[in-house]
Design an enzyme around this catalytic site. Structure first.
Site, PDB file in Angstrom:
ATOM      1  N   GLU A 111      -6.667   2.141  -3.263  1.00 32.16           N
ATOM      2  CA  GLU A 111      -5.231   2.154  -3.537  1.00 32.16           C
ATOM      3  C   GLU A 111      -4.701   0.730  -3.704  1.00 32.16           C
ATOM      4  OE1 GLU A 111      -3.405   5.066  -0.991  1.00 32.16           O
ATOM      5  OE2 GLU A 111      -1.733   3.706  -0.650  1.00 32.16           O
TER       6      GLU A 111
ATOM      7  N   HIS B 237      -8.144  11.569  -2.121  1.00 33.65           N
ATOM      8  CA  HIS B 237      -7.697  10.240  -2.555  1.00 33.65           C
ATOM      9  C   HIS B 237      -7.472  10.277  -4.057  1.00 33.65           C
ATOM     10  CE1 HIS B 237      -7.564   5.981  -3.368  1.00 33.65           C
ATOM     11  NE2 HIS B 237      -7.559   5.719  -2.080  1.00 33.65           N
TER      12      HIS B 237
ATOM     13  N   GLN C 143      -7.582  14.959   3.087  1.00 37.09           N
ATOM     14  CA  GLN C 143      -6.955  14.078   2.102  1.00 37.09           C
ATOM     15  C   GLN C 143      -7.819  13.941   0.858  1.00 37.09           C
ATOM     16  OE1 GLN C 143      -6.290   9.523   2.689  1.00 37.09           O
ATOM     17  NE2 GLN C 143      -4.308  10.527   2.713  1.00 37.09           N
TER      18      GLN C 143
ATOM     19  N   LEU D 113     -14.850   5.843  -4.603  1.00 40.24           N
ATOM     20  CA  LEU D 113     -13.494   5.389  -4.315  1.00 40.24           C
ATOM     21  C   LEU D 113     -13.111   4.115  -5.058  1.00 40.24           C
ATOM     22  CD1 LEU D 113     -11.032   5.831  -2.421  1.00 40.24           C
ATOM     23  CD2 LEU D 113     -12.151   4.307  -0.811  1.00 40.24           C
TER      24      LEU D 113
ATOM     25  N   ARG E 218      -0.647   9.397  -0.722  1.00 43.08           N
ATOM     26  CA  ARG E 218      -1.790   9.900  -1.478  1.00 43.08           C
ATOM     27  C   ARG E 218      -1.676  11.374  -1.847  1.00 43.08           C
ATOM     28  NH1 ARG E 218      -6.446   6.665   1.965  1.00 43.08           N
ATOM     29  NH2 ARG E 218      -5.997   4.653   0.987  1.00 43.08           N
TER      30      ARG E 218
ATOM     31  N   HIS F 255     -11.571  12.756   0.612  1.00 47.80           N
ATOM     32  CA  HIS F 255     -11.670  11.417   1.180  1.00 47.80           C
ATOM     33  C   HIS F 255     -11.637  11.382   2.695  1.00 47.80           C
ATOM     34  CE1 HIS F 255     -11.349   7.118   1.200  1.00 47.80           C
ATOM     35  NE2 HIS F 255     -10.148   7.107   1.743  1.00 47.80           N
TER      36      HIS F 255
ATOM     37  N   ARG G  93      -2.629  11.194   5.782  1.00 45.66           N
ATOM     38  CA  ARG G  93      -2.767   9.842   6.305  1.00 45.66           C
ATOM     39  C   ARG G  93      -2.302   8.827   5.278  1.00 45.66           C
ATOM     40  NH1 ARG G  93      -6.346   6.001   5.566  1.00 45.66           N
ATOM     41  NH2 ARG G  93      -8.082   7.206   4.707  1.00 45.66           N
TER      42      ARG G  93
ATOM     43  N   PHE H 221       0.852  -1.183   0.000  1.00 46.20           N
ATOM     44  CA  PHE H 221       0.000   0.000   0.000  1.00 46.20           C
ATOM     45  C   PHE H 221       0.890   1.235   0.000  1.00 46.20           C
ATOM     46  CE2 PHE H 221      -4.439   1.230   0.634  1.00 46.20           C
ATOM     47  CZ  PHE H 221      -5.077   0.066   0.260  1.00 46.20           C
TER      48      PHE H 221
END
Lengths: 255, 591
Positions: B262, B249, B247, B259, B293, B360, B401, B117
């Site tokens: 990721e 995304h 954030q 969404l 991100r 996000h 994050r 990730f």
């Protein structure tokens, strides 16, 4: 009433269309001279894009025409299970049903899911549905000491109950079931799906407790394999197959 | 008259953090969970890719590497003591969920499988590491279901479709000062089904109300994520921390914001521009598409801005999965590929998927200690009040994050808050009494909104919300400047004025969602002002906050948390709070 695609659409623009929604409404308060508990049909016509979902059209009505229209929704992409409703006589999620996939030449009928008490417009009382889910003890049951690390499970064993882990508790299956509509006792397909998810989990030791509940008069034998549930499931779960696996376990005495 | 309830602990919100807290609290003290949605509708269920923990099940890993990645990923605005707790307790948090029955994907040996990730690396940035524990691309769904199932087992008491809308404290947190003390007394809630108001007296209250993504137009967030808990806290005089850090995304479905995990890139997916170029090679040469991100979202927006966007309007880039085996896609990414098919009519086996950044996650929120205690300033807590999950800021995410750290956050800090709240309740003699007028504020709000039906108001809630979301998308998104923020600030202030002149349609008592949308818009308008004010004051670029007029990080002036207070006269005032540094000195953020 009729829908017309605006042509020609400019490059990259999403074609827009006019759609009519015919909504079965229920007024618990008795406003505007209605009796409390009145049920009536109401039509709304809105402009929409071909990529819009039924939920978008419902929002256009609520936000721009009639704020009293009530429905549940949250995630708006088919994972939270809030907005199951009967759209053109089939149970679907409003947020997963694209307008272009319905026949836009005719009004789209929208009704609450059947078999649960209607509270207001498209909102039903979900409590009986969740009560059935709770009945089948939908939690991992184990005995013996808790291991320090994870319980091992082979990918093959994990795959046995993968399908039924997808359930989002939207009630589309249960409220599409003709037995559920007429038999006040039947758990409904979701509760069997919920039980299946644990019965076929190799880590679980409560399978016979659950199978005993499903063997009850309100249980799995009420299923008449109408297949409505499988067709209704917005997550693509093979509900009827799961029910037949539970029936087979009861018949053969092995999981 | 409001119906009164009393509990030792009241938890507001039934997503991952709220239910994880409830599992602890209800074992120790009489607990109620008040939730505006049925628990299984919470947006934890929309989380996809995984939950980070250095289990080392598939390759060498450790909690220290995870801690470093979290701090660097957060662009050094992370409180390092909190990050150490997050990463050290991650392993037990995953194992606890497995023991509760969570059906993780498995390795051939039967252990919890792990995958790559963004921003998670081996040995301080050497290469991507397999740290994300996952269940296909519906890890959040499995966590939400598992926690709910455990709550059923423990017979946790839920008040479903109850909107907590007011927090009752025994004093003004802004007037308490150094030596004073402020404690929680309870919350006031509105029952959607009946329209009745209920008061909940409690020794401890935990806010676990989730995010506020609906301040933006293009967002992965649910319609219900209107920042209620943050807004209630702000109105009660509690500061909000780091709200300018939002954030975006990278991979939202273009035009929709839905969404796409990721995990698609973790499993080998590649981002391409209109020239077919794998452009992340230019922005993050080592880990490329698996950069954090904020960097990927900025890179995508930059490609579009420089004319290398795709599609007829050149306004998105492409997520390419076509080189992956369809069987691999089906096994690891079934849900998100179905989203592409359902909503865009794109077949990910053979066609790349149009994507663009989508709002996000709020890194900021209600400031807390590592026990989840809510802070009323930089050092003092409000006794008995706790917060956890996205509505809280502990701060483990800092300025950005890392993916899979939020499912971890809700489990680690939800658990901690649940234990701390119950222990505080058990050490407190009596359940506080509520003042006689505790429900008066909410009763007044509801009555005056009902009175707008067919009244003189000329503004519609939906229209104001649209204008708010449009200005936030236009001016407060991936790229920000003094001018864009000033524009947004002016629009927000104007909308706040116009909000006083709204009219709703529904005067009914039962399931009046029209009335609640109006109340929710009130929170969105107040929170937007805090986001914009923080972004204006932070004249630097850090993590998710990028100022084109101040494009570099400025540790000398801004390596500190923003603390925003709403004063009695309605103005937003900003202060600062030091970042906790344990062992990681800030360094340049390269990937």
């Amino acid at each position: 009433m009729t829908a017309t695609a605006e042509a020609p659409a400019k490059a990259g623009a999403v074609p827009s269309m006019t759609v009519t929604l015919k909504i079965l409404r229920f007024d618990p308060d008795g406003l505007d001279g209605r009796e409390p508990g009145s049920e009536y049909w109401e039509e709304f016509t809105v402009e929409a894009h071909a990529t819009d979902r039924v939920l978008d059209a419902l929002h256009k009505i609520k936000w721009d025409i009639d704020g009293t229209l009530a429905f549940r929704r949250s995630c708006a992409h088919g994972v939270c299970g809030s907005d199951a409703m009967r759209i053109n006589a089939r149970n679907r999620l409003a947020c997963k049903t694209l307008l272009k996939d319905l026949n836009p030449a005719r009004p789209i009928t929208v009704e609450p899911i059947k078999g649960l008490p209607v509270e207001k417009d498209l909102i039903v009382d979900m409590e009986p549905f969740f009560a059935s889910y709770r009945e089948i003890m939908p939690f991992l049951m184990t005995s013996g000491p808790t291991p320090e690390r994870e319980r091992l499970q082979s990918p093959e064993d994990r795959a046995k109950f993968d399908d039924t882990t997808k359930c989002i508790l939207c009630a589309a299956c249960t409220t599409s079931c003709p037995v559920f509509w007429t038999d006040g006792q039947y758990f409904g397909p979701q509760a069997i799906v919920g039980a299946h998810r644990f019965i076929f989990d190799s880590r679980d030791e409560g399978e016979w407790d659950r199978l005993e509940i499903l063997n009850d008069k309100a249980g799995v034998w009420k299923c008449r394999t109408a297949f409505n549930c499988t067709e209704a499931c917005p997550r693509g779960i093979e509900v009827t197959k799961a029910i037949s696996e539970v029936k087979r376990a009861l018949t053969t005495g092995t999981v | 008259m409001a119906t009164e309830h009393e509990f030792d602990v009241v938890i507001v919100g039934a997503g991952g953090a709220g239910m994880r807290a409830a599992l602890e609290s209800s074992q120790r003290a009489k607990t109620a969970v008040i939730t505006k949605l049925y628990p299984t509708r919470s947006h934890t269920g929309a989380a996809q890719g995984g939950m980070a923990a250095a289990l080392s099940n598939v390759e060498d890993d450790n909690a220290e590497w995870h801690t470093f990645d979290t701090i660097k990923g957060g662009d050094y605005l992370v409180d390092q003591d909190a990050a150490e707790i997050l990463c050290n307790e991650a392993i037990d948090a995953v194992l606890d969920l497995e023991k509760m029955g969570l059906p993780f994907n498995r390795t051939p040996e039967g252990k919890v499988d792990q995958r790559r990730f963004g921003g998670h690396t081996r040995n301080h940035g050497e290469a991507a590491v397999r740290r994300a524990c996952y269940a296909a691309d519906r890890t959040g769904h499995m966590i939400l279901q598992t926690l709910y199932q455990q709550c059923i087992k423990q017979e946790v008491e839920f008040f479903n479709e109850f909107y907590a809308l007011d927090l009752i404290l025994d004093g003004d947190p802004q007037a308490a000062g150094e030596d004073g003390e402020v404690s929680v007394s309870g919350v006031v809630a509105y029952s959607l089904a009946s329209g009745e108001i209920h008061t909940f007296r409690a020794k401890s209250v935990i806010f676990a109300t989730g995010g506020a993504g609906k301040v933006f137009k293009t967002t992965s967030n649910a319609h219900t994520l209107t920042g209620d808990g943050m807004g209630i806290a702000l109105r009660a005089g509690i500061p909000l921390e780091d709200m300018e850090f939002f954030q975006f995304h990278p991979t939202g479905l273009a035009g929709l914001g839905i969404l796409l995990s990721e995990a698609a890139r973790g499993e080998g997916g590649i981002l391409r521009n209109s020239e077919g170029e794998r452009f992340m090679e230019r922005y993050a040469p080592t880990i490329k598409d698996l950069a954090p991100r904020d960097m990927v979202a900025r890179a995508m927006a930059n490609e579009v801005r420089e004319g290398r966007g795709c599609g007829p309007n050149k306004d998105y880039v492409l997520l390419d999965l076509t080189h992956l085996e369809p069987a691999h896609i089906d096994a690891k990414l079934p849900d998100i590929t179905e989203f592409a098919r359902t909503y865009l009519g794109v077949e990910p086996y053979t066609e790349p998927v149009p994507v663009f950044p989508t709002a996000h996650y709020a890194m900021g929120g209600i400031p807390t200690t590592v026990q989840g205690e809510v802070l009323r300033d930089n050092t003092h807590v409000v006794k008995g009040l706790y917060a956890a999950g996205e509505c809280a800021c502990v701060s483990v995410h800092g300025a950005n994050r890392l993916g899979t750290n939020s499912l971890l956050d809700i489990n680690v800090f939800g658990r901690r808050a649940g234990i701390a709240a119950a222990e505080y309740a058990n050490a407190t003699d009596a359940i506080p009494t509520l003042p006689a007028d505790a429900s008066a504020g909410l009763e007044q709000t509801v009555a005056s909104l009902r009175a707008t039906v067919r009244g003189d108001g000329t503004e519609r809630v939906a229209q104001l919300r649209r204008e708010l979301q449009e200005t936030m998308d236009m001016n407060v998104q991936v790229f920000r400047t003094a001018e864009s923020l000033a524009e947004a600030h002016a629009v927000v202030k104007d909308l706040q004025e116009r909000y006083k002149n709204i009219a709703i349609h529904d005067r009914g008592t039962r399931f009046n969602t029209d009335l609640l949308e109006a109340i929710e818009l009130g929170f969105l308008l107040e929170l937007s002002e805090v986001v914009v004010a923080g972004a204006e004051a932070r004249k630097e670029s850090r993590g998710g906050h990028y100022r084109e007029d101040f494009p570099t990080r400025d540790d000398e002036n801004f390596m500190q948390h923003t603390m925003a207070y709403k004063r009695a006269d309605g103005t937003v005032e900003l202060d600062w709070k030091p970042v906790v540094v344990t062992r990681y000195q800030p360094m340049e953020r390269k990937y």
